[in-house]
Design an enzyme around this catalytic site. Structure first.
Site, PDB file in Angstrom:
ATOM      1  N   LYS A  31       0.801  -1.199  -0.009  1.00  0.00           N
ATOM      2  CA  LYS A  31      -0.073  -0.034   0.019  1.00  0.00           C
ATOM      3  C   LYS A  31       0.882   1.273   0.057  1.00  0.00           C
ATOM      4  O   LYS A  31       1.954   1.253   0.319  1.00  0.00           O
ATOM      5  CB  LYS A  31      -0.949   0.164   1.018  1.00  0.00           C
ATOM      6  CG  LYS A  31      -0.253   0.001   2.387  1.00  0.00           C
ATOM      7  CD  LYS A  31      -1.179  -0.448   3.730  1.00  0.00           C
ATOM      8  CE  LYS A  31      -0.449  -0.242   5.035  1.00  0.00           C
ATOM      9  NZ  LYS A  31      -1.430  -1.113   5.934  1.00  0.00           N
ATOM     10  N   TYR A  54      15.720  29.832  11.272  1.00  0.00           N
ATOM     11  CA  TYR A  54      14.639  30.557  11.569  1.00  0.00           C
ATOM     12  C   TYR A  54      14.202  30.663  13.218  1.00  0.00           C
ATOM     13  O   TYR A  54      14.593  29.750  13.888  1.00  0.00           O
ATOM     14  CB  TYR A  54      13.407  29.824  11.147  1.00  0.00           C
ATOM     15  CG  TYR A  54      12.951  30.100   9.617  1.00  0.00           C
ATOM     16  CD1 TYR A  54      12.838  31.501   9.103  1.00  0.00           C
ATOM     17  CD2 TYR A  54      13.221  29.089   8.786  1.00  0.00           C
ATOM     18  CE1 TYR A  54      12.498  31.556   7.693  1.00  0.00           C
ATOM     19  CE2 TYR A  54      12.774  29.230   7.425  1.00  0.00           C
ATOM     20  CZ  TYR A  54      12.509  30.440   6.952  1.00  0.00           C
ATOM     21  OH  TYR A  54      12.267  30.671   5.415  1.00  0.00           O
TER      22      TYR A  54
END
Ligand SMILES: *Cc1c(COP(=O)(O)O)cnc(C)c1O
Length: 376
Positions: free
Chosen positions: A44, A264
């Protein structure tokens, strides 16, 4: 180990090496555990993000005959790759009409009495006993016949009609924790009821379930994660071999000194003279933002800490301990590799290997190693 970029992935942000030989040998390891019982494969989510086109044929070559996908769409894709395999679809008729499954020769899991009725009506109408699976819910509360519908069947097996049922199966909630009492409870319940469904075969175990012992094996296992190198036994040495190696390239390096900061939020403060390298892989590539500050990469054999926050397309590494000739722009950094497997990185990110693999983005240059290539 640290070398210049091969031309082939010069334009990519990084490189993902996927070792098909290792997937094949992991499959053999699981198959051995299953002894005389069958071993399928869960493919999957595009083989947990690693690529169904390449991996499904590898597994079929190892003798795998049963493949599991979540949705009709995955089944249709897989049918084009493997014309002969048995393909089982976990979400069954919630995702398509019976005719869609028959058109592509796919086996839907029937997940409720309503779906059993729908399949049965379709079989009557077409005067054919088309094959389906039945999934029963023994503890996940997710998919499959819920408890009250299972009881209805036990009291009145004729509710199943005259269907051709290949598998009756259920899914373990806590298989990666062998001592969890739910394993035994689900096993006992499944053992008590599975025969009443008149299926050809029964299936219980995912990757971790295989390692709970032969009581859990029934006729067929459905491993996914372990094939792709994820440890199926929490907290124990992994019986599986690493399948992926993820490498980024250095974009730029610089000398830094106090009182500068990195990234950041200026979360990382430089405390002494050193060097920083910027690598072109970020959270948009599945290098999760939770790996900011403190996770590790490797340049050759040398561990280098990620400092500052992970950005969308970049991370910054403290390379103060690495000789300058090993960290020029264009050189390679290992993010997942021999020094740090997918489970270790997942743990640092506060998640599981499944999420790391399925998050790896579409920007990497992907190389599939098979018998004809030397490995990484
Ligand atoms: C995903 C899944 C599997 C495979 O589980 P792994 O832990 O990856 O081995 C098996 N059965 C069902 C129903 C699943 O959803």
């Amino acid at each position: 180990m640290s070398s210049s970029l091969p031309d082939t992935w010069f334009h990519a942000s990084g490189r993902l090496l996927i070792d098909l030989n290792t997937i094949a040998s992991n499959y053999r390891t699981l198959k051995e555990q299953m002894a005389d019982k069958a071993c399928g494969a869960c493919v999957k989510a595009n083989c947990y993000g690693l690529g169904m086109d390449q991996i499904a044929p590898t597994l079929a070559n190892e003798g795998c005959e049963d493949f599991f996908v979540s949705f009709l769409e995955g089944g249709i894709k897989l049918r084009a790759i493997l014309p002969k395999a048995r393909i089982h679809v976990f979400t069954g008729l919630s995702g398509g009409k019976p005719q869609d499954f028959v058109d592509y020769n796919l086996i839907p899991a029937l997940n409720s009495l309503g779906e059993i009725q729908e399949w049965s009506d379709y079989c009557s109408k077409t005067v054919t006993r088309h094959t389906a699976d039945i999934q029963i819910d023994t503890g996940m509360q997710r998919l499959g016949l819920p408890q009250d519908e299972i009881e209805s069947v036990l009291n009145n097996p004729s509710l199943l009609g005259d269907l051709d049922i290949d598998l009756v199966f259920t899914h373990l909630a806590c298989a990666d924790t062998p001592s969890h009492p739910m394993n035994r409870q689900q096993l006992d319940y499944f053992t008590k009821v599975y025969e009443r469904f008149g299926a050809n075969r029964a299936s219980l175990a995912n990757s971790s379930g295989i390692f709970l012992g032969s009581d859990y094996h029934f006729d067929l296992a459905r491993p996914g994660a372990a094939l792709y190198g994820i440890n199926p036994i929490l907290g124990k040495p992994s019986p599986m071999a690493q399948v992926v190696r993820l490498q980024g390239k250095i974009l730029q390096t610089r000398h830094v000194d106090t009182p500068q900061s990195v990234g950041y939020g200026a979360t990382h403060r430089i405390s002494e003279k050193g060097r920083i390298a910027t690598v072109g892989v970020g959270y948009a590539d599945g290098y999760l933002r939770s790996l900011s500050e403190g996770s590790l990469a490797h340049i050759g054999d040398i561990p280098v800490p990620v400092v500052g926050r992970v950005s969308m397309d970049m991370i910054t590494l403290d390379i103060s301990n690495v000789p300058e000739h090993m960290c020029s722009p264009g050189m390679i950094v290992d993010l997942i590799g021999p020094h740090q497997g997918v489970d270790t990185l997942a743990e640092k990110a506060g998640t599981i290997g499944y999420e790391i693999l399925t998050s790896l983005g579409g920007r990497y240059y992907r190389t599939y190693l098979d018998g004809n290539e030397e490995s990484g």
